[in-house]
Design a protein around this motif. Structure first.
Motif, PDB file in Angstrom:
ATOM      1  N   TYR A 234      24.993  33.285 -99.260  1.00  0.00           N
ATOM      2  CA  TYR A 234      25.714  33.580 -98.021  1.00  0.00           C
ATOM      3  C   TYR A 234      25.112  34.803 -97.369  1.00  0.00           C
ATOM      4  O   TYR A 234      24.652  35.731 -98.046  1.00  0.00           O
ATOM      5  CB  TYR A 234      27.200  33.812 -98.301  1.00  0.00           C
TER       6      TYR A 234
ATOM      7  N   ARG B  25      27.148  30.386 -94.868  1.00  0.00           N
ATOM      8  CA  ARG B  25      26.354  29.774 -95.930  1.00  0.00           C
ATOM      9  C   ARG B  25      24.932  29.536 -95.454  1.00  0.00           C
ATOM     10  O   ARG B  25      24.704  29.060 -94.342  1.00  0.00           O
ATOM     11  CB  ARG B  25      26.969  28.438 -96.359  1.00  0.00           C
TER      12      ARG B  25
ATOM     13  N   GLU C 264      25.382  28.908-104.246  1.00  0.00           N
ATOM     14  CA  GLU C 264      25.134  28.975-102.817  1.00  0.00           C
ATOM     15  C   GLU C 264      24.933  30.422-102.385  1.00  0.00           C
ATOM     16  O   GLU C 264      25.541  31.330-102.918  1.00  0.00           O
ATOM     17  CB  GLU C 264      26.302  28.353-102.040  1.00  0.00           C
TER      18      GLU C 264
END
Length: 273
Positions: free
Chosen positions: A64, A69, A62
């Motif tokens: 950020y 996020r 993921e």
């Protein structure tokens, strides 16, 4: 699953190691060469395994930005389902029935006490011009699951609730059946589109009459009316405004503003903060 690239790489590396051990002299240069070859093989193996894990996991790590996020927003049906909202916005064809029943069963196992809000904007088992596109059994399946699940199901009509959709509207929890001010509710009887031999048409006609009786019985129980009265009303098309539907007993109230919503979704509460 066997990754043949990794297997071949390891086999080739093993053969190289054996050949190096057999023919290379035990010198410092030979040891450095063997150590470099092992590092190369280890790096190749690690990259292949990480690629396999990425494919198996379905996504990369993921991302950020300033602690938030970054990613695609959730789809609208997921937001509605998260807030225990089920929306019927199409005629009752098998695909729609499958989705509605699946959502009801999921919400039942997620919580047995929190209510489910079902918004209905459907022409039932026919299109807007009256052409039959589904079977009444699709509506019966949804109605049975509405009674089967433990959470109370609150129904709200908007736009249109015709035929079988009007029957589903009446199947909500008593006192929690609602309609928006400009919705149109219509009672009618099932249509038979049977073709073929006379015997087949007669069999289909008996089935349609049985479905009509079942539909009228469900409406009569929900409205607390004699079934004969409902069958007589359904013998021809009967349009009802929301106020008339309240008088008929099909719904309990007409929603005039957001404050009268049966359940206020959590995302609306967050927006108002």
């Amino acid at each position: 699953m066997v990754n043949f690239k990794v297997a071949a790489l390891c086999l080739f590396g093993g053969l190289l190691n054996e050949s190096a051990n057999a023919f290379a002299p035990a010198t410092p240069a030979g040891k450095k060469l063997e150590l470099a070859r092992e590092n190369v093989l280890e790096n190749e193996y690690s990259s292949l395994v990480s690629g396999m894990n990425m494919v198996a996991g379905g996504a990369a790590a993921e991302e950020y930005y300033e602690g938030v996020r970054i990613g695609p927003p959730p789809d609208l049906p997921s937001l509605l389902l998260h807030n225990r909202i089920v929306y019927i916005g199409m005629p009752l064809v098998p695909a729609v029935t499958e989705l509605i029943i699946a959502e009801l069963l999921y919400l039942n196992y997620e919580s047995t006490t929190d209510p489910i809000t079902m918004y209905i904007n459907s022409s039932g088992t026919t299109t807007a011009n009256g052409q039959s596109v589904g079977f009444e059994t699709e509506a019966f399946a949804i109605a049975d699951v509405m009674k089967y699940v433990r959470p109370p199901v609150h129904t709200v009509a908007l736009g249109q609730a015709f035929g079988a959709a009007a029957m589903l509207l009446s199947q909500g929890k008593r006192g929690k059946r609602s309609s928006l001010p400009n919705a149109t509710i219509m009672l009618n009887q099932p249509k038979s589109m049977a073709r073929g031999q006379a015997s087949d048409i007669a069999i289909r006609a008996r089935e349609v009459a049985s479905n009509r009786k079942t539909t009228c019985d469900l409406i009569a129980r929900a409205c607390q009316k004699p079934i004969e009265t409902v069958m007589d009303d359904c013998s021809r098309v009967k349009y009802l405004s929301p106020t008339e539907a309240v008088e008929y007993g099909l719904i309990d109230r007409v929603l005039q503003s957001e404050s009268s919503l049966p359940v206020k979704p959590s995302f609306i509460q967050q927006l108002s903060n």
